[in-house]
Structures are given as structure tokens and as C-alpha cells.
Design a protein around this motif. Structure first.
Motif, PDB file in Angstrom:
ATOM      1  N   GLU A   1       0.848  -1.183   0.000  1.00 51.25           N
ATOM      2  CA  GLU A   1       0.000   0.000   0.000  1.00 51.25           C
ATOM      3  C   GLU A   1       0.886   1.236   0.000  1.00 51.25           C
ATOM      4  O   GLU A   1       1.491   1.580   1.017  1.00 51.25           O
ATOM      5  N   PRO A   2       1.012   1.908  -1.127  1.00 50.37           N
ATOM      6  CA  PRO A   2       1.878   3.084  -1.172  1.00 50.37           C
ATOM      7  C   PRO A   2       1.266   4.257  -0.418  1.00 50.37           C
ATOM      8  O   PRO A   2       0.052   4.309  -0.185  1.00 50.37           O
ATOM      9  N   GLU A   3       2.122   5.175  -0.032  1.00 50.04           N
ATOM     10  CA  GLU A   3       1.669   6.409   0.620  1.00 50.04           C
ATOM     11  C   GLU A   3       1.298   7.428  -0.455  1.00 50.04           C
ATOM     12  O   GLU A   3       2.063   7.687  -1.385  1.00 50.04           O
ATOM     13  N   ALA A   4       0.110   7.986  -0.343  1.00 55.40           N
ATOM     14  CA  ALA A   4      -0.330   9.025  -1.270  1.00 55.40           C
ATOM     15  C   ALA A   4       0.049  10.385  -0.708  1.00 55.40           C
ATOM     16  O   ALA A   4      -0.225  10.689   0.458  1.00 55.40           O
ATOM     17  N   THR A   5       0.692  11.187  -1.526  1.00 58.31           N
ATOM     18  CA  THR A   5       1.140  12.495  -1.059  1.00 58.31           C
ATOM     19  C   THR A   5       1.128  13.476  -2.227  1.00 58.31           C
ATOM     20  O   THR A   5       0.831  13.114  -3.368  1.00 58.31           O
ATOM     21  N   ARG A   6       1.441  14.702  -1.950  1.00 60.98           N
ATOM     22  CA  ARG A   6       1.607  15.727  -2.978  1.00 60.98           C
ATOM     23  C   ARG A   6       3.004  16.294  -2.816  1.00 60.98           C
ATOM     24  O   ARG A   6       3.341  16.854  -1.764  1.00 60.98           O
ATOM     25  N   ARG A   7       3.842  16.129  -3.841  1.00 63.61           N
ATOM     26  CA  ARG A   7       5.203  16.638  -3.804  1.00 63.61           C
ATOM     27  C   ARG A   7       5.729  16.770  -5.225  1.00 63.61           C
ATOM     28  O   ARG A   7       5.132  16.261  -6.180  1.00 63.61           O
ATOM     29  N   ASP A   8       6.833  17.445  -5.381  1.00 58.81           N
ATOM     30  CA  ASP A   8       7.443  17.588  -6.699  1.00 58.81           C
ATOM     31  C   ASP A   8       7.958  16.242  -7.197  1.00 58.81           C
ATOM     32  O   ASP A   8       8.399  15.390  -6.419  1.00 58.81           O
ATOM     33  N   ALA A   9       7.914  16.062  -8.511  1.00 56.28           N
ATOM     34  CA  ALA A   9       8.475  14.874  -9.163  1.00 56.28           C
ATOM     35  C   ALA A   9       8.925  15.301 -10.549  1.00 56.28           C
ATOM     36  O   ALA A   9       8.112  15.764 -11.351  1.00 56.28           O
ATOM     37  N   ASP A  10      10.217  15.160 -10.818  1.00 55.85           N
ATOM     38  CA  ASP A  10      10.747  15.677 -12.076  1.00 55.85           C
ATOM     39  C   ASP A  10      10.494  14.707 -13.229  1.00 55.85           C
ATOM     40  O   ASP A  10       9.848  13.662 -13.078  1.00 55.85           O
ATOM     41  N   VAL A  11      11.034  15.048 -14.394  1.00 55.13           N
ATOM     42  CA  VAL A  11      10.803  14.263 -15.603  1.00 55.13           C
ATOM     43  C   VAL A  11      11.274  12.824 -15.437  1.00 55.13           C
ATOM     44  O   VAL A  11      10.549  11.874 -15.753  1.00 55.13           O
ATOM     45  N   THR A  12      12.479  12.653 -14.915  1.00 56.71           N
ATOM     46  CA  THR A  12      13.057  11.314 -14.784  1.00 56.71           C
ATOM     47  C   THR A  12      12.287  10.466 -13.789  1.00 56.71           C
ATOM     48  O   THR A  12      11.955   9.304 -14.065  1.00 56.71           O
ATOM     49  N   GLU A  13      11.993  11.021 -12.612  1.00 54.43           N
ATOM     50  CA  GLU A  13      11.283  10.264 -11.590  1.00 54.43           C
ATOM     51  C   GLU A  13       9.874   9.898 -12.058  1.00 54.43           C
ATOM     52  O   GLU A  13       9.408   8.770 -11.850  1.00 54.43           O
ATOM     53  N   SER A  14       9.217  10.825 -12.716  1.00 57.59           N
ATOM     54  CA  SER A  14       7.857  10.563 -13.200  1.00 57.59           C
ATOM     55  C   SER A  14       7.853   9.455 -14.238  1.00 57.59           C
ATOM     56  O   SER A  14       7.017   8.545 -14.199  1.00 57.59           O
ATOM     57  N   SER A  15       8.786   9.505 -15.179  1.00 57.71           N
ATOM     58  CA  SER A  15       8.858   8.502 -16.227  1.00 57.71           C
ATOM     59  C   SER A  15       9.148   7.121 -15.646  1.00 57.71           C
ATOM     60  O   SER A  15       8.489   6.127 -15.997  1.00 57.71           O
ATOM     61  N   ARG A  16      10.129   7.061 -14.738  1.00 55.08           N
ATOM     62  CA  ARG A  16      10.499   5.776 -14.148  1.00 55.08           C
ATOM     63  C   ARG A  16       9.335   5.189 -13.340  1.00 55.08           C
ATOM     64  O   ARG A  16       9.033   3.991 -13.443  1.00 55.08           O
ATOM     65  N   ALA A  17       8.671   6.028 -12.541  1.00 47.84           N
ATOM     66  CA  ALA A  17       7.574   5.561 -11.706  1.00 47.84           C
ATOM     67  C   ALA A  17       6.412   5.057 -12.550  1.00 47.84           C
ATOM     68  O   ALA A  17       5.850   3.980 -12.287  1.00 47.84           O
ATOM     69  N   ASN A  18       6.046   5.807 -13.571  1.00 49.40           N
ATOM     70  CA  ASN A  18       4.874   5.437 -14.352  1.00 49.40           C
ATOM     71  C   ASN A  18       5.138   4.266 -15.285  1.00 49.40           C
ATOM     72  O   ASN A  18       4.240   3.452 -15.540  1.00 49.40           O
ATOM     73  N   ARG A  19       6.374   4.139 -15.764  1.00 52.86           N
ATOM     74  CA  ARG A  19       6.697   2.934 -16.540  1.00 52.86           C
ATOM     75  C   ARG A  19       6.507   1.695 -15.653  1.00 52.86           C
ATOM     76  O   ARG A  19       5.891   0.703 -16.069  1.00 52.86           O
ATOM     77  N   GLY A  20       7.026   1.748 -14.434  1.00 52.24           N
ATOM     78  CA  GLY A  20       6.880   0.622 -13.523  1.00 52.24           C
ATOM     79  C   GLY A  20       5.437   0.351 -13.150  1.00 52.24           C
ATOM     80  O   GLY A  20       5.005  -0.810 -13.071  1.00 52.24           O
ATOM     81  N   TRP A  21       4.680   1.427 -12.914  1.00 51.05           N
ATOM     82  CA  TRP A  21       3.275   1.253 -12.513  1.00 51.05           C
ATOM     83  C   TRP A  21       2.489   0.555 -13.612  1.00 51.05           C
ATOM     84  O   TRP A  21       1.762  -0.411 -13.363  1.00 51.05           O
ATOM     85  N   TRP A  22       2.649   1.039 -14.847  1.00 50.93           N
ATOM     86  CA  TRP A  22       1.883   0.437 -15.947  1.00 50.93           C
ATOM     87  C   TRP A  22       2.353  -0.975 -16.263  1.00 50.93           C
ATOM     88  O   TRP A  22       1.543  -1.833 -16.634  1.00 50.93           O
ATOM     89  N   ASP A  23       3.640  -1.263 -16.106  1.00 47.84           N
ATOM     90  CA  ASP A  23       4.101  -2.633 -16.305  1.00 47.84           C
ATOM     91  C   ASP A  23       3.483  -3.567 -15.266  1.00 47.84           C
ATOM     92  O   ASP A  23       3.093  -4.693 -15.579  1.00 47.84           O
ATOM     93  N   ARG A  24       3.372  -3.096 -14.030  1.00 44.55           N
ATOM     94  CA  ARG A  24       2.800  -3.934 -12.967  1.00 44.55           C
ATOM     95  C   ARG A  24       1.293  -4.059 -13.077  1.00 44.55           C
ATOM     96  O   ARG A  24       0.716  -5.078 -12.692  1.00 44.55           O
ATOM     97  N   ASN A  25       0.630  -3.032 -13.563  1.00 44.77           N
ATOM     98  CA  ASN A  25      -0.826  -2.985 -13.510  1.00 44.77           C
ATOM     99  C   ASN A  25      -1.515  -3.196 -14.853  1.00 44.77           C
ATOM    100  O   ASN A  25      -2.750  -3.154 -14.920  1.00 44.77           O
ATOM    101  N   ALA A  26      -0.751  -3.404 -15.909  1.00 49.23           N
ATOM    102  CA  ALA A  26      -1.349  -3.545 -17.238  1.00 49.23           C
ATOM    103  C   ALA A  26      -2.356  -4.693 -17.290  1.00 49.23           C
ATOM    104  O   ALA A  26      -3.428  -4.567 -17.899  1.00 49.23           O
ATOM    105  N   ASP A  27      -2.027  -5.830 -16.669  1.00 40.41           N
ATOM    106  CA  ASP A  27      -2.923  -6.981 -16.719  1.00 40.41           C
ATOM    107  C   ASP A  27      -4.275  -6.644 -16.087  1.00 40.41           C
ATOM    108  O   ASP A  27      -5.335  -6.896 -16.676  1.00 40.41           O
ATOM    109  N   ASP A  28      -4.237  -6.072 -14.881  1.00 42.09           N
ATOM    110  CA  ASP A  28      -5.479  -5.716 -14.193  1.00 42.09           C
ATOM    111  C   ASP A  28      -6.246  -4.644 -14.965  1.00 42.09           C
ATOM    112  O   ASP A  28      -7.481  -4.672 -15.030  1.00 42.09           O
TER     113      ASP A  28
END
Length: 274
Positions: free
Chosen positions: A9-36
């Protein structure tokens, strides 16, 4: 916002996230969640429909890319293609689509469903195509809500479009940022500032972002389009249709009948700008 699977269960927050961090996080999220995601939304999206958003607006009726008969022999780039449903529909119209997505797992679903068009795994902020490669580009909830620098994506799209080319993209309507992401009455009371651009971030215990969503106001989107040397020719806010009884996350007939859920930006590269 979109939820992580039950593994943690990740922590939901509001904070800055740059280009690199956003790309890396969302690539991982979609790879993990694509099936669902494909299980949950596959029936609604179909295998070969072109749906612009949760309201169910279909390109067959919207014709935002142009009349279907004029799509024949057009080179089209689909950005954030997921399982490439839109590209499959474009192929049926006689177009030559290329389906691009950040997530390798999403493109595996595109391969599973099938199609005779190229699949490209790449970041929308660094399109691996030559200048003036496409007649049209489209993105149905792909890339733009998840990138830290949407202006960079728009500049890249303009670069690969031919003069006179059109780019149509849909995103979550910016006004929804001010409301809780709930489908019932609790989702109808303003709880945050529409003007707060601080990204929504889901992060692991070590502070590593595992999902990032970025907010831009309507004015921000228009300015990004203009700054990319594109011309905004239409802005569509689809109404919630009576036939759509679907409810997931913050999407529901209750909310959809009261506040807009999607914005669709129709942009063109001027013919004289070579």
C-alpha cells in the motif's frame, strides 16, 4: 487516483516529481498494472474501438481526426497506446498507425490482441522518429497526464508531424483536480485548489515514487500548445451519455452529469511553419 495492487500500500502524497522520476515511476506502474487494467477496462475499450475517455465518446461519432474516409493512407502516431485499440480502429479505416507506449507490458497486450502495425516502446518526451514523419497524431489519456514536462511532449509531437498535421489528445478534465476522486456524493465537494500544480505521488516506504500524476489547468494546457508552435482549433468537453452506467474510481453517472470529466484538445501544425 489510480490504486496500486494489493502487494503493498503506497503512501499518497503531494510533492514535486521531475521528468526522470515521473517517467520511471509510471513505466513501472503500468508494467505492474497492465494486466489488471486490461481486465477491468478491456470490455469497455473493446479490441478495435477508438474511445476518447470514460464518457465513451467514440471517434466514429466525434471525427476529431477528420472524417473516417479521409484517414485512408494517412501515417498516424498513437501516443500512450496501451493495448493499441485505437491503432486497430485506424488500421480498419485504411490508415497506417504506429502504436507507442512507455510500458512494455501494455504493448505485450497489444501483441496478444494482434494487429499489422508497428509497436514502439519509448518515452513520449523523446519520440524515436524523424522530423515530418506523420500526418496525424493522437493520444487518448496517454502520456500527457503523467509527464512532468508536457510542453516537451508537445514539441516532440510537432516535430514529427508534417505541416498541416493534426494532433488530438484527451486528458482528465483539470477541474477534477479540485474534487475528491470518489464516485458518490462525497466526490462533489471541492477539497483542493484547482490552482495547486503540485503532483499527486504514490510512493513506497523508502520515498521512491511508484506512480505520479501531474496537474495542468486549462490555461496551462493552452499555453503549452501555443508554446509548442501548435494551433488550438477545438476544445471538447464530452458530456456523460445516458447509456453509460459504468462506475470506477472517481468516474460515475452522478459526477459525470454534473462536472466535466475529460478535455480533448484538437491541435494543428500550420502548413506555413516548415
Amino acid at each position: 487516483m489510480i490504486q496500486e495492487p494489493d502487494a503493498f500500500e503506497p503512501e499518497a502524497t503531494r510533492r514535486d516529481a521531475d521528468v526522470t522520476e515521473s517517467s520511471r515511476a509510471n513505466r513501472g506502474w503500468w508494467d505492474r498494472n497492465a494486466d489488471d487494467y486490461q481486465v477491468e477496462h478491456g470490455t469497455f475499450l473493446g479490441d478495435d474501438r477508438f474511445v476518447w475517455g470514460p464518457e465513451g465518446l467514440d471517434e466514429v461519432e466525434a471525427e476529431l481526426l477528420g472524417p473516417p474516409e479521409e484517414l485512408k493512407d494517412k501515417d498516424v502516431l498513437e501516443i500512450g497506446a496501451g493495448a493499441a485499440q485505437c491503432s486497430r480502429w485506424l488500421t480498419a479505416q485504411g490508415a497506417r498507425p504506429v502504436a507507442l507506449d512507455l510500458s512494455h507490458r501494455q504493448l505485450q497486450h497489444a501483441m496478444r490482441i494482434g494487429g499489422s502495425f508497428p509497436l514502439v516502446c519509448a518515452d513520449a518526451g523523446a519520440l524515436p522518429f524523424a522530423d515530418n514523419s506523420f500526418d496525424l497524431a493522437c493520444s487518448a489519456y496517454g502520456a500527457l497526464p503523467f509527464v512532468a514536462d508536457p510542453a516537451l511532449v508537445l514539441r516532440e509531437v510537432r516535430r514529427v508531424l508534417r505541416p498541416g498535421g493534426r494532433f488530438v489528445f484527451s486528458t482528465t478534465h483539470p477541474i477534477r483536480w479540485a474534487f475528491p476522486d470518489e464516485p458518490g456524493p462525497e466526490g462533489l465537494t471541492v477539497s483542493a485548489s484547482y490552482f495547486d500544480r503540485t503532483p499527486y505521488v504514490e510512493q513506497a516506504d523508502d520515498g521512491r515514487a511508484v506512480y505520479v500524476e501531474h496537474h495542468r489547468t486549462i490555461g496551462d494546457r493552452v499555453r503549452d500548445i501555443v508554446a509548442a508552435d501548435l494551433r488550438l482549433v477545438d476544445l471538447v468537453e464530452p458530456e456523460w451519455p445516458s447509456w453509460n452506467t459504468a462506475e470506477w474510481g472517481g468516474w460515475s453517472p452522478l459526477r459525470g452529469n454534473l462536472i466535466p470529466g475529460t478535455t480533448i484538445f484538437v491541435c494543428e501544425r500550420d502548413r506555413e511553419n516548415t
